[in-house]
Design an enzyme around this catalytic site. Structure first.
Site, PDB file in Angstrom:
ATOM      1  N   ASN A  14       0.810  -1.220   0.000  1.00 34.06           N
ATOM      2  CA  ASN A  14       0.000   0.000   0.000  1.00 34.06           C
ATOM      3  C   ASN A  14       0.845   1.272   0.000  1.00 34.06           C
ATOM      4  O   ASN A  14       0.332   2.356  -0.285  1.00 34.06           O
ATOM      5  CB  ASN A  14      -0.963  -0.002   1.195  1.00 34.06           C
ATOM      6  CG  ASN A  14      -2.087  -1.008   1.003  1.00 34.06           C
ATOM      7  OD1 ASN A  14      -2.188  -1.640  -0.053  1.00 34.06           O
ATOM      8  ND2 ASN A  14      -2.923  -1.165   2.012  1.00 34.06           N
TER       9      ASN A  14
ATOM     10  N   ASP B  83      -7.660  -4.523   7.062  1.00 30.72           N
ATOM     11  CA  ASP B  83      -6.947  -5.538   6.272  1.00 30.72           C
ATOM     12  C   ASP B  83      -6.514  -6.742   7.114  1.00 30.72           C
ATOM     13  O   ASP B  83      -6.171  -7.782   6.562  1.00 30.72           O
ATOM     14  CB  ASP B  83      -5.703  -4.922   5.608  1.00 30.72           C
ATOM     15  CG  ASP B  83      -6.078  -4.040   4.424  1.00 30.72           C
ATOM     16  OD1 ASP B  83      -7.259  -4.043   4.028  1.00 30.72           O
ATOM     17  OD2 ASP B  83      -5.185  -3.348   3.897  1.00 30.72           O
TER      18      ASP B  83
ATOM     19  N   ARG C 151     -16.884   0.299  -2.676  1.00 32.60           N
ATOM     20  CA  ARG C 151     -15.668   1.057  -2.997  1.00 32.60           C
ATOM     21  C   ARG C 151     -15.883   2.154  -4.045  1.00 32.60           C
ATOM     22  O   ARG C 151     -15.272   2.148  -5.117  1.00 32.60           O
ATOM     23  CB  ARG C 151     -14.558   0.101  -3.435  1.00 32.60           C
ATOM     24  CG  ARG C 151     -14.309  -0.963  -2.410  1.00 32.60           C
ATOM     25  CD  ARG C 151     -13.050  -1.720  -2.631  1.00 32.60           C
ATOM     26  NE  ARG C 151     -11.919  -1.098  -1.982  1.00 32.60           N
ATOM     27  CZ  ARG C 151     -10.752  -1.686  -1.776  1.00 32.60           C
ATOM     28  NH1 ARG C 151     -10.564  -2.899  -2.192  1.00 32.60           N
ATOM     29  NH2 ARG C 151      -9.778  -1.071  -1.180  1.00 32.60           N
ATOM     30  N   PRO C 152     -16.759   3.100  -3.765  1.00 33.69           N
ATOM     31  CA  PRO C 152     -16.961   4.215  -4.688  1.00 33.69           C
ATOM     32  C   PRO C 152     -15.776   5.179  -4.662  1.00 33.69           C
ATOM     33  O   PRO C 152     -14.879   5.032  -3.817  1.00 33.69           O
ATOM     34  CB  PRO C 152     -18.220   4.899  -4.142  1.00 33.69           C
ATOM     35  CG  PRO C 152     -18.252   4.540  -2.699  1.00 33.69           C
ATOM     36  CD  PRO C 152     -17.555   3.223  -2.549  1.00 33.69           C
ATOM     37  N   ILE C 153     -15.773   6.146  -5.590  1.00 35.71           N
ATOM     38  CA  ILE C 153     -14.667   7.121  -5.609  1.00 35.71           C
ATOM     39  C   ILE C 153     -15.194   8.557  -5.497  1.00 35.71           C
ATOM     40  O   ILE C 153     -14.537   9.500  -5.915  1.00 35.71           O
ATOM     41  CB  ILE C 153     -13.775   6.955  -6.866  1.00 35.71           C
ATOM     42  CG1 ILE C 153     -14.614   6.980  -8.147  1.00 35.71           C
ATOM     43  CG2 ILE C 153     -12.953   5.686  -6.789  1.00 35.71           C
ATOM     44  CD1 ILE C 153     -13.765   7.055  -9.415  1.00 35.71           C
ATOM     45  N   ASP C 154     -16.411   8.681  -4.921  1.00 33.68           N
ATOM     46  CA  ASP C 154     -17.028  10.011  -4.821  1.00 33.68           C
ATOM     47  C   ASP C 154     -16.169  11.006  -4.034  1.00 33.68           C
ATOM     48  O   ASP C 154     -16.089  12.193  -4.386  1.00 33.68           O
ATOM     49  CB  ASP C 154     -18.434   9.892  -4.193  1.00 33.68           C
ATOM     50  CG  ASP C 154     -18.408   9.155  -2.860  1.00 33.68           C
ATOM     51  OD1 ASP C 154     -17.696   8.122  -2.778  1.00 33.68           O
ATOM     52  OD2 ASP C 154     -19.050   9.598  -1.903  1.00 33.68           O
TER      53      ASP C 154
ATOM     54  N   CYS D  84     -10.438  -5.509  -5.051  1.00 29.75           N
ATOM     55  CA  CYS D  84     -11.055  -6.569  -4.252  1.00 29.75           C
ATOM     56  C   CYS D  84     -12.572  -6.403  -4.176  1.00 29.75           C
ATOM     57  O   CYS D  84     -13.087  -5.292  -4.237  1.00 29.75           O
ATOM     58  CB  CYS D  84     -10.510  -6.499  -2.827  1.00 29.75           C
ATOM     59  SG  CYS D  84      -8.971  -7.352  -2.635  1.00 29.75           S
TER      60      CYS D  84
ATOM     61  N   ARG E 289      -1.609 -10.965  -5.136  1.00 27.72           N
ATOM     62  CA  ARG E 289      -1.738  -9.517  -5.355  1.00 27.72           C
ATOM     63  C   ARG E 289      -0.946  -8.744  -4.296  1.00 27.72           C
ATOM     64  O   ARG E 289      -0.527  -7.604  -4.543  1.00 27.72           O
ATOM     65  CB  ARG E 289      -3.215  -9.085  -5.266  1.00 27.72           C
ATOM     66  CG  ARG E 289      -4.042  -9.435  -6.479  1.00 27.72           C
ATOM     67  CD  ARG E 289      -5.373  -8.705  -6.440  1.00 27.72           C
ATOM     68  NE  ARG E 289      -5.168  -7.353  -5.992  1.00 27.72           N
ATOM     69  CZ  ARG E 289      -5.917  -6.717  -5.111  1.00 27.72           C
ATOM     70  NH1 ARG E 289      -6.972  -7.303  -4.605  1.00 27.72           N
ATOM     71  NH2 ARG E 289      -5.647  -5.491  -4.740  1.00 27.72           N
TER      72      ARG E 289
ATOM     73  N   ILE F   8     -15.197  -0.531   8.205  1.00 26.62           N
ATOM     74  CA  ILE F   8     -14.624   0.159   7.046  1.00 26.62           C
ATOM     75  C   ILE F   8     -15.211  -0.364   5.724  1.00 26.62           C
ATOM     76  O   ILE F   8     -15.674   0.418   4.896  1.00 26.62           O
ATOM     77  CB  ILE F   8     -13.079   0.023   7.019  1.00 26.62           C
ATOM     78  CG1 ILE F   8     -12.466   0.440   8.360  1.00 26.62           C
ATOM     79  CG2 ILE F   8     -12.486   0.851   5.866  1.00 26.62           C
ATOM     80  CD1 ILE F   8     -12.537   1.911   8.712  1.00 26.62           C
TER      81      ILE F   8
ATOM     82  N   ARG G  98      -7.691  -1.727  -7.876  1.00 26.20           N
ATOM     83  CA  ARG G  98      -8.287  -0.526  -7.291  1.00 26.20           C
ATOM     84  C   ARG G  98      -7.269   0.636  -7.247  1.00 26.20           C
ATOM     85  O   ARG G  98      -7.620   1.782  -7.480  1.00 26.20           O
ATOM     86  CB  ARG G  98      -8.763  -0.887  -5.879  1.00 26.20           C
ATOM     87  CG  ARG G  98      -9.048   0.266  -4.979  1.00 26.20           C
ATOM     88  CD  ARG G  98     -10.464   0.728  -5.062  1.00 26.20           C
ATOM     89  NE  ARG G  98     -10.705   1.834  -4.155  1.00 26.20           N
ATOM     90  CZ  ARG G  98     -11.785   2.588  -4.186  1.00 26.20           C
ATOM     91  NH1 ARG G  98     -12.725   2.362  -5.074  1.00 26.20           N
ATOM     92  NH2 ARG G  98     -11.940   3.567  -3.339  1.00 26.20           N
TER      93      ARG G  98
HETATM   94  C1  UD1 Z   1      -6.770   1.521   1.190  1.00 27.62           C
HETATM   95  C2  UD1 Z   1      -5.899   0.290   1.156  1.00 27.62           C
HETATM   96  C3  UD1 Z   1      -6.674  -0.918   1.644  1.00 27.62           C
HETATM   97  C4  UD1 Z   1      -7.274  -0.643   3.014  1.00 27.62           C
HETATM   98  C5  UD1 Z   1      -8.057   0.673   3.026  1.00 27.62           C
HETATM   99  C6  UD1 Z   1      -8.535   1.062   4.410  1.00 27.62           C
HETATM  100  C7  UD1 Z   1      -4.355   0.724  -0.659  1.00 27.62           C
HETATM  101  C8  UD1 Z   1      -3.884   0.357  -2.002  1.00 27.62           C
HETATM  102  N1  UD1 Z   1      -5.445   0.066  -0.199  1.00 27.62           N
HETATM  103  O1  UD1 Z   1      -7.848   1.298   0.299  1.00 27.62           O
HETATM  104  O2  UD1 Z   1      -5.773  -2.023   1.715  1.00 27.62           O
HETATM  105  O3  UD1 Z   1      -8.139  -1.688   3.364  1.00 27.62           O
HETATM  106  O4  UD1 Z   1      -7.243   1.736   2.524  1.00 27.62           O
HETATM  107  O5  UD1 Z   1      -7.467   1.162   5.279  1.00 27.62           O
HETATM  108  O6  UD1 Z   1      -3.761   1.540   0.030  1.00 27.62           O
HETATM  109  N2  UD1 Z   1     -15.003   5.365   0.301  1.00 27.62           N
HETATM  110  C9  UD1 Z   1     -16.075   6.036  -0.233  1.00 27.62           C
HETATM  111  N3  UD1 Z   1     -15.852   6.947  -1.230  1.00 27.62           N
HETATM  112  C10 UD1 Z   1     -14.595   7.211  -1.698  1.00 27.62           C
HETATM  113  C11 UD1 Z   1     -13.498   6.527  -1.136  1.00 27.62           C
HETATM  114  C12 UD1 Z   1     -13.734   5.617  -0.134  1.00 27.62           C
HETATM  115  O7  UD1 Z   1     -17.207   5.817   0.166  1.00 27.62           O
HETATM  116  O8  UD1 Z   1     -14.454   8.050  -2.600  1.00 27.62           O
HETATM  117  C13 UD1 Z   1     -15.233   4.360   1.352  1.00 27.62           C
HETATM  118  C14 UD1 Z   1     -14.867   2.960   0.863  1.00 27.62           C
HETATM  119  O9  UD1 Z   1     -15.924   2.377   0.135  1.00 27.62           O
HETATM  120  C15 UD1 Z   1     -14.587   2.252   2.163  1.00 27.62           C
HETATM  121  C16 UD1 Z   1     -13.952   3.347   3.026  1.00 27.62           C
HETATM  122  O10 UD1 Z   1     -14.350   4.582   2.440  1.00 27.62           O
HETATM  123  O11 UD1 Z   1     -15.773   1.822   2.754  1.00 27.62           O
HETATM  124  C17 UD1 Z   1     -12.429   3.254   3.101  1.00 27.62           C
HETATM  125  O12 UD1 Z   1     -11.884   3.426   1.821  1.00 27.62           O
HETATM  126  P1  UD1 Z   1     -10.440   4.039   1.575  1.00 27.62           P
HETATM  127  O13 UD1 Z   1      -9.861   4.526   2.852  1.00 27.62           O
HETATM  128  O14 UD1 Z   1     -10.537   4.970   0.423  1.00 27.62           O
HETATM  129  O15 UD1 Z   1      -9.638   2.739   1.129  1.00 27.62           O
HETATM  130  P2  UD1 Z   1      -8.779   2.516  -0.175  1.00 27.62           P
HETATM  131  O16 UD1 Z   1      -7.921   3.691  -0.433  1.00 27.62           O
HETATM  132  O17 UD1 Z   1      -9.627   1.970  -1.261  1.00 27.62           O
END
Ligand code: UD1
Length: 416
Positions: free
Chosen positions: A23, A305, A121-124, A116, A397, A327, A92
Site C-alpha cells: 500500500n 486488512d 468502494r466508490p470514488i465520490d 477486491c 496480489r 470500514i 483498485r
Molecule cells: C486503502 C488500502 C486498503 C485498506 C483501506 C482502508 C491501498 C492500495 N489500499 O484502500 O488495503 O483496506 O485503505 O485502510 O492503500 N469510500 C467512499 N468513497 C470514496 C473513497 C472511499 O465511500 O471516494 C469508502 C470505501 O468504500 C470504504 C472506506 O471509504 O468503505 C475506506 O476506503 P479508503 O480509505 O478509500 O480505502 P482505499 O484507499 O480503497
C-alpha cells in the site's frame, strides 16, 4: 494449479524477513509520474499489483526496470493520458494515477478502477475533492475523464478520511498552483511514506502524520531515491498465523510502530510480544483467549486488512469474540469456508460472533479476495490435516511469496 497446499496443525517456529509495503509502493510509483526524470525506488515487493502498476506507467510512456527489489522509473516522456487497459480494471489502486496524471498532464481518461470484492468502494470522495481543485469530471467512450485547465490549491475537508482520496489530493496538490489545506486526511502510515517520497523529491508538505496536511504547490519535483517501508499487513498476517497455530516466530523488519493495535490484541489474547530494533517476535505457548469486542477503524485503530486473518485465529481462541467491521461492508466472505473447517461463527450485519472451538479440520477452500485469501491460509496452518486454498492469484496480489515466508516459519505449505 492456482492453489496453495497446507498440512496444518503444527506449531510455527523460525524467522522470516518482511517484504516492502504494497500500500506504500503503489502510490509512490504513481507519484514518480510527477518527476520529469528518474526515480529509484528500493525495497519494492514483486507482487501482482506492482506489476499492474508497472504496466500502467509503461502505457503512459514511462520506462520502468527492475534490479533485484529496486524499481527505476523514468517518467521523462509522459504523453498519453488514456488508460483503458486491463490493469486499470483489475486493480483498485490504479485510481492513484488520477491525481498523479492530472498533476503531470492536466487531463486523464481511464476505465473505472477494479480491485477486491470487499465492498462497493466508490470514488465520490476522490472526485469531489479534485473538483474543488479545479478538475472537471466527465465520461467519454465508457471511460471517465478528468480535466483541469489549472490545478489550484484550496481548503478541503474530507467527509471520511479515505486513504486513496487523501493520496489523490496530495498527488494533485504537490505541483498545483497555491496552497492546499487538507483536513480530515487519512493518517495511515502509507500516507506518511508517500509524503516522505514526495518531500525527498522537493515537495512542500507540512503536518505529515496528522489529519491536517498543508501542501504548498512547487513548480517541479526532482529526481530522487527512496526506500519503501516494510509491509505492516504482511507482518500482521504472519503474527495471526502464530496466534492461530501457536509457536515462536520472529519477523525481521516488521514495523512495530505501525502495528500497535495488532500487538496489543496479541498480548490481550495471551501471546508474548517482543519488539527490538530488528523486528517483532511472538511466542504463543498456551491456548489463547478470545477478544470480547474488536472494531476495525482507521489508523491507528485496528486495520480492516487484518480483520479476516485475526478472525481465523479467533476461531480457536477460548470463549466468544465479537468483531465489528466498520470500514468495508463485505469483509466476512470467508465465514462460510471457516465454518466448513469447523469454526463456529455467526454474522449479523457488520458484526461477527466467533465462538472458539477446540480444533479446525483441513479442507478445500476458495480465496475470493486478497486478505480473505491470506486468512484462509492462516486457518489452514492451524487446522489439522490437509487444506487446499484455491485461487492463490488473489493472495499473490499482495504477498510476494507467502509459502516461502511461512516455510521459513516452519510451516508445511507449498504451491501447486
Ligand atoms: C486503502 C488500502 C486498503 C485498506 C483501506 C482502508 C491501498 C492500495 N489500499 O484502500 O488495503 O483496506 O485503505 O485502510 O492503500 N469510500 C467512499 N468513497 C470514496 C473513497 C472511499 O465511500 O471516494 C469508502 C470505501 O468504500 C470504504 C472506506 O471509504 O468503505 C475506506 O476506503 P479508503 O480509505 O478509500 O480505502 P482505499 O484507499 O480503497
Amino acid at each position: 494449479m492456482d492453489s496453495i497446499y497446507i498440512y496444518g496443525g503444527n506449531f510455527l517456529r523460525g524467522e522470516t524477513k518482511i517484504q516492502g509495503s504494497k500500500n506504500a509502493v503503489l502510490p509512490i510509483l504513481a507519484a514518480s509520474l510527477l518527476v520529469k526524470g528518474t526515480c529509484v525506488i528500493k525495497n519494492c515487493p514483486r507482487i501482482a499489483d506492482v506489476c499492474h502498476m508497472q504496466n500502467l506507467l509503461q502505457e503512459l510512456g514511462c520506462l520502468v526496470s527492475w534490479a533485484g527489489s529496486t524499481v527505476t522509473v523514468n517518467a521523462f516522456h509522459v504523453n498519453d493520458s488514456r488508460m483503458n487497459g486491463e490493469s486499470v480494471t483489475r486493480m483498485r489502486s490504479s485510481i492513484m494515477l488520477l491525481g498523479a496524471v492530472l498533476g503531470r498532464l492536466g487531463e486523464v481518461a481511464m476505465a473505472y478502477p477494479g480491485g477486491c470484492v470487499i465492498g462497493r468502494r466508490p470514488i465520490d470522495i476522490h472526485l469531489s475533492a479534485l473538483r474543488d481543485m479545479g478538475v472537471e469530471i466527465g465520461e467519454q467512450d465508457q471511460l471517465f475523464t478528468a480535466k483541469a485547465k489549472k490545478l489550484h490549491g484550496t481548503e478541503l475537508e474530507l467527509p471520511f478520511p479515505s486513504v486513496g482520496a487523501t493520496e489523490n489530493v496530495i498527488l494533485a496538490a504537490v505541483t498545483a498552483e497555491g496552497t492546499t489545506v487538507l483536513k480530515n486526511a487519512a493518517k495511515e502510515p502509507e500516507i506518511e511514506a508517500l509524503c516522505g517520497f514526495l518531500k525527498e523529491a522537493g515537495a512542500d508538505i507540512d503536518g505529515v502524520g496528522s489529519s491536517r496536511l498543508v501542501i504548498k504547490g512547487v513548480k517541479a519535483l526532482h529526481e530522487t531515491k527512496y526506500t519503501v517501508p516494510s509491509d505492516r499487513i504482511v507482518a500482521g498476517t504472519y503474527l495471526t498465523a502464530a496466534l492461530a497455530a501457536g509457536g515462536s516466530i520472529f519477523l525481521e523488519n516488521a514495523p512495530a510502530g505501525q502495528m500497535k493495535a495488532l500487538l496489543a490484541v496479541a498480548e490481550k489474547m495471551g501471546g508474548c510480544v517482543t519488539v527490538n530494533g530488528e523486528g517483532v517476535g511472538l511466542d504463543v505457548i498456551h491456548k489463547l483467549n478470545a477478544v470480547p469486542y474488536l472494531k476495525t477503524e482507521v489508523h491507528p485503530g485496528f486495520p480492516t486488512d487484518l480483520q479476516s486473518p485475526l478472525m481465523a485465529a479467533l476461531c480457536l481462541a477460548r470463549g466468544e469474540s465479537i468483531i465489528e467491521e466498520s470500514i468495508f461492508e463485505n469483509r466476512f466472505r470467508i465465514v462460510g469456508d471457516l465454518q466448513r473447517m469447523g469454526a463456529e461463527i455467526k454474522t449479523v450485519q457488520n458484526k461477527a460472533y466467533i465462538n472458539g472451538v477446540e480444533k479446525l479440520q483441513g479442507t478445500d477452500v476458495e480465496a475470493e479476495e486478497l486478505r480473505g485469501g491470506a486468512a484462509l491460509v492462516v486457518a489452514g496452518l492451524a487446522a489439522e490435516g490437509k487444506s487446499v486454498v484455491k485461487n492463490r492469484h488473489f493472495i499473490e496480489r499482495g504477498y510476494e511469496n507467502i509459502c516461502k515466508d511461512l516455510r521459513n516459519l516452519g510451516a508445511d505449505i507449498n504451491i501447486g
